[in-house]
Design an enzyme around this catalytic site. Structure first.
Site, PDB file in Angstrom:
ATOM      1  N   TYR A  96      22.926  18.164 -28.547  1.00 25.93           N
ATOM      2  CA  TYR A  96      22.156  17.473 -27.515  1.00 25.93           C
ATOM      3  C   TYR A  96      21.497  16.254 -28.142  1.00 25.93           C
ATOM      4  CZ  TYR A  96      19.962  16.968 -23.001  1.00 25.93           C
ATOM      5  OH  TYR A  96      19.583  16.467 -21.774  1.00 25.93           O
TER       6      TYR A  96
ATOM      7  N   ASN B 140      10.958   9.234 -28.324  1.00 25.35           N
ATOM      8  CA  ASN B 140      11.919   9.446 -29.392  1.00 25.35           C
ATOM      9  C   ASN B 140      13.110   8.524 -29.158  1.00 25.35           C
ATOM     10  OD1 ASN B 140      14.199  11.133 -27.950  1.00 25.35           O
ATOM     11  ND2 ASN B 140      12.293  12.117 -27.318  1.00 25.35           N
TER      12      ASN B 140
ATOM     13  N   LYS C   5      23.319  20.168 -21.768  1.00 31.33           N
ATOM     14  CA  LYS C   5      22.162  20.922 -21.274  1.00 31.33           C
ATOM     15  C   LYS C   5      22.537  22.379 -21.034  1.00 31.33           C
ATOM     16  CE  LYS C   5      17.886  19.622 -20.252  1.00 31.33           C
ATOM     17  NZ  LYS C   5      17.101  18.625 -20.984  1.00 31.33           N
TER      18      LYS C   5
ATOM     19  N   ASP D 138      13.327  16.337 -16.577  1.00 30.09           N
ATOM     20  CA  ASP D 138      12.645  15.133 -17.057  1.00 30.09           C
ATOM     21  C   ASP D 138      11.211  15.069 -16.547  1.00 30.09           C
ATOM     22  OD1 ASP D 138      15.053  13.970 -18.305  1.00 30.09           O
ATOM     23  OD2 ASP D 138      15.750  13.860 -16.238  1.00 30.09           O
TER      24      ASP D 138
ATOM     25  N   ASN E 287      11.766  20.037 -25.088  1.00 33.56           N
ATOM     26  CA  ASN E 287      11.923  20.764 -23.827  1.00 33.56           C
ATOM     27  C   ASN E 287      12.728  22.040 -23.972  1.00 33.56           C
ATOM     28  OD1 ASN E 287      10.713  18.457 -22.866  1.00 33.56           O
ATOM     29  ND2 ASN E 287      12.073  18.235 -21.113  1.00 33.56           N
TER      30      ASN E 287
ATOM     31  N   ALA F 274       4.243   5.017 -17.751  1.00 29.98           N
ATOM     32  CA  ALA F 274       4.124   5.779 -16.507  1.00 29.98           C
ATOM     33  C   ALA F 274       5.433   5.797 -15.728  1.00 29.98           C
ATOM     34  CB  ALA F 274       3.002   5.195 -15.649  1.00 29.98           C
ATOM     35  N   GLY F 275       6.506   6.202 -16.395  1.00 29.60           N
ATOM     36  CA  GLY F 275       7.774   6.412 -15.713  1.00 29.60           C
ATOM     37  C   GLY F 275       7.857   7.825 -15.168  1.00 29.60           C
ATOM     38  N   THR F 276       9.095   8.285 -14.954  1.00 29.26           N
ATOM     39  CA  THR F 276       9.286   9.624 -14.401  1.00 29.26           C
ATOM     40  C   THR F 276       8.682  10.690 -15.295  1.00 29.26           C
ATOM     41  OG1 THR F 276      11.349   8.913 -13.387  1.00 29.26           O
ATOM     42  CG2 THR F 276      11.007  11.261 -13.591  1.00 29.26           C
ATOM     43  N   ALA F 277       8.971  10.608 -16.589  1.00 22.50           N
ATOM     44  CA  ALA F 277       8.486  11.637 -17.507  1.00 22.50           C
ATOM     45  C   ALA F 277       6.968  11.616 -17.587  1.00 22.50           C
ATOM     46  CB  ALA F 277       9.102  11.444 -18.882  1.00 22.50           C
TER      47      ALA F 277
END
Length: 551
Positions: free
Chosen positions: A91, A405, A164, A259, A450, A292-295
Site C-alpha cells: 500500500y 506524508n 486496500k 479518507d 489508518n 482543510a481538505g477532505t481528510a
C-alpha cells in the site's frame, strides 16, 4: 497443441507444490509439478527469500502481485507473517508509484471496471462475477480523483482499491473470496495519461455535475441491491465529492469513507491517548487544523462528534474548531467556500482585529492557544520553529499531529519538535520515524496509520451486520486503538505499533460491534462476541476440504 487449464491456473484454489501426489492425481495435474511435496510454511520461506532479492520496493510490489495471481493463500501468508515490513510495499507509499505506471505495466486485474460511458453495463459487470446476494461482505471503490498525494490517476488508480482490500484481509482476516475491488472510470483531467497511448481508461476529461452524481447514485443502488450485506468503502475521491457522497448517503447505505472517517478516527485515537496524559476533556479542547481538505475536515468532524458525546452543544463544539487552508484561516466572508469548510468557517467579525488580509497559522495559534494542532497540508516544514514554540507557549502539553506524508511533505519532524517544545508535545505523525532522544528520555512517536483502525472497523461492521456506520462506532474504534497503549511512561507512544495488527483489529472489531448494538444498527447478535470475531477472521491456510478443480 492446446494445454488444458488446471487448478494451477486458479489463484483462489491453487496450492502449487503443496499438493500431495494423491491430490495431483485426483486433480489431473500429475507430472505438472516437481516431485517434492512442500508445506505452506516452506513455500512461504522460499517466496520471502525471492522477495528479498528484488532490487526495489516497486519490484517487490510486482513480485507480490505475481504471487497473488497464482496462489492467494501463499500471498496472504507472506503478508500476515511480515505485515509491518510489507505494509508500505503493498500500500502507501509504493502503491503510488505502481499506480503512475499501471497502464504501461498492466498484466492482470482483480477488479470490476465501471465506465460512466457505459452505465447500463453496471449490473451485468457485477453479475459476471457469479456471486450471490450473501456472498459479499466488502466492496472498496475509487474514482481515483485524489490518489494519496499524487492526484488524479483515472483507471490507473484501480490498485488503490485492490491494495486496500489486501490490508483488510492481512490485518483483520476479511475473507478475500468475499470482497470486490471497483474502479469508477469517469475520465481523468491528467493530461499525461490522456496523451499516453498506453493509457487503458476513458480518454476524456473527468465528468462532474449531474451526470457524475447520477452515476454514483446508480452505483450505490446497484451494489446495495445485488449485495445487500456488503460494507461500501469509498476511497480517494475528490474532496467535495467525498464529503457530499458520504453526507447524502450515510443514512441510507452501509457506507464508509476512510479518507474522512478512518483518518479522523485514527486521529481521535491519538487524542484519546493524549488526554489520558493531560487529564483534559473533549469539550475543553481547542483544535486548529492546518490543511482543510477532505481528510482535515473529516478529523474536525470526528473531534466535533467526541465533544458532543462528552456534553458539548453543537454550537459550543464548532466554536472550538478553526480551519486553515491555502488562503489562511477559513472565515465566513471568503467566496466559494466548499460545503465541507462552511460548517466551521469563523465569523469575520470575530477575527477582524487579528490582522489585515489573510490570517496565517502563527497568528491563529497566538490568538487561539490551541490544545491540538493537526497538519494535513502536505506543506513540508509548515510547522516552523516559531509556530511550534508558540504552540508550546499556549498550553503545557500541546497535542501536535503533523500527519502529511511522505517525509518530503510532513509539516515538522519530531526530531525538531521535541526539543522546540522541551519534550512537552504529545505527538503522532503520518510516517514511520525513529524514537527521538532528548534529555535522557526516548520519545516513541506513533504512526497515525489508518491500517490500525479501518480493518477492525470493517470486521466489526461485518460481524454485527450493522446497517450503517455510526459516529459512535467510529469513536469506539478510536478508543479501542488507544486502549492498546500505556501512556504513563515518559515519552510513551500515543498509538500501538502495526506489528500486531491482527490482534489489534480483533480488539477494534469487538468494540465496533458493541457500539453498533448500542446504537440499534446491528442486525446480528452473538452469545460470545469475542469468539464470533475470532471465528469470522479468515486465516491464510490450505483448507483440507477445498480441493476444487481448475478453471
Amino acid at each position: 497443441m492446446r494445454v488444458k487449464p488446471t487448478v494451477l491456473q486458479d489463484r483462489y484454489h491453487n496450492r502449487g507444490t503443496a499438493y500431495t501426489l494423491a491430490e495431483r492425481a485426483r486433480l489431473g495435474i500429475t507430472g505438472r509439478l516437481p516431485a517434492a511435496v512442500e508445506t505452506l510454511d516452506a513455500q512461504a520461506r522460499r517466496a520471502y527469500a525471492q522477495l528479498l532479492q528484488q532490487p526495489s520496493d516497486l519490484h517487490k510490489y510486482i513480485y507480490l502481485n505475481e504471487v497473488h495471481d497464482r496462489n492467494q493463500v501463499l500471498y496472504f501468508k507472506l503478508l500476515a507473517e511480515h505485515l509491518e515490513e510489507l505494509l508500505p510495499v503493498v500500500y502507501d507509499p509504493t502503491v503510488g508509484e505502481a499506480i503512475e505506471k499501471w497502464s504501461v505495466d498492466y498484466r492482470d486485474s482483480r477488479a470490476v471496471y465501471l465506465s460512466i460511458d457505459r452505465a447500463d453495463d453496471m449490473k451485468a459487470s457485477f453479475q459476471s462475477l457469479g456471486l450471490g446476494a450473501d456472498d459479499v461482505d466488502l466492496i472498496v471503490v475509487s474514482d481515483a480523483q485524489e490518489i494519496l498525494g499524487i492526484g488524479d490517476w483515472g483507471v490507473n488508480g484501480t490498485d488503490i482499491s485492490i491494495g486496500k482490500l489486501a490490508v483488510y484481509t492481512a490485518a483483520a482476516g476479511i475473507d478475500p473470496s468475499r470482497v470486490i475491488a471497483v474502479n469508477l472510470d469517469v475520465g481523468t483531467d491528467n493530461e499525461q495519461l490522456l496523451n499516453n497511448p498506453s493509457y487503458l481508461g476513458n480518454r476524456h476529461a473527468r465528468i462532474s455535475g449531474r451526470r457524475y452524481d447520477d452515476f454514483i447514485a446508480r452505483y450505490l443502488q446497484t451494489v446495495s441491491e445485488l449485495f445487500p450485506n456488503a460494507l461500501l468503502h469509498f476511497e480517494d475521491f475528490g474532496p467535495s465529492n467525498a464529503r457530499r457522497i458520504l453526507v447524502e448517503n450515510t443514512d441510507n447505505y452501509r457506507i464508509f469513507n476512510d479518507d474522512m472517517q478512518g483518518t479522523g478516527a485514527i486521529v481521535m485515537a491519538s487524542v484519546f491517548s493524549a488526554l489520558k496524559v493531560t487529564g483534559g476533556r473533549w469539550p475543553e479542547q481547542r483544535l486548529v487544523v492546518f490543511g482543510a481538505g477532505t481528510a482535515g475536515t473529516g478529523m474536525a468532524d470526528q473531534i466535533h462528534a467526541a465533544m458532543l458525546r462528552d456534553g458539548a452543544t453543537p454550537e459550543q463544539a464548532k466554536k472550538n474548531i478553526w480551519l486553515i487552508d491555502i488562503h489562511g484561516l477559513v472565515t465566513d466572508d471568503m467566496p466559494d467556500l466548499p460545503d465541507y469548510q462552511q460548517v466551521y468557517a469563523r465569523p469575520k467579525s470575530e477575527v477582524g482585529g487579528w490582522g489585515d488580509g489573510e490570517i496565517d497559522l502563527l497568528t491563529t495559534i497566538r490568538h487561539v492557544k490551541p490544545t491540538i494542532l493537526i497538519g494535513t497540508s502536505t506543506a513540508h516544514g509548515a510547522f516552523t520553529e516559531d509556530v511550534v514554540r508558540a504552540l508550546a507557549e499556549g498550553v503545557e502539553r500541546p497535542i501536535l499531529l503533523p500527519l502529511s506524508n511522505p517525509t518530503s511533505r510532513i509539516e515538522v519532524m519530531p526530531s525538531d519538535a521535541v526539543p522546540w517544545t522541551d519534550g512537552r508535545a504529545l505527538m503522532a505523525v503520518g510516517i514511520p520515524v525513529e524514537p527521538v532522544q532528548y534529555k535522557g528520555i526516548s520519545y516513541e512517536i506513533g504512526q497515525a496509520n489508518n491500517a490500525l483502525l479501518y480493518p477492525g472497523l470493517g470486521l466489526g461492521t461485518i460481524v454485527s451486520g450493522a446497517s450503517r456506520v455510526t459516529d459512535n462506532m467510529l469513536l469506539a474504534a478510536a478508543e479501542a486503538v488507544a486502549s492498546q497503549v500505556d501512556v504513563s511512561a515518559p515519552g510513551a507512544s500515543l498509538l500501538p505499533p502495526v506489528a500486531n495488527l491482527r490482534a489489534s483489529s480483533a480488539t477494534v472489531a469487538v468494540a465496533v460491534a458493541r457500539a453498533a448494538a448500542a446504537d440499534g444498527v446491528a442486525t446480528k447478535s452473538h452469545d460470545n462476541l469475542i469468539q464470533a470475531v475470532q471465528d469470522a477472521m479468515w486465516d491464510p491456510v490450505y483448507d483440507p476440504d477445498d480441493l476444487e478443480g481448475g478453471p
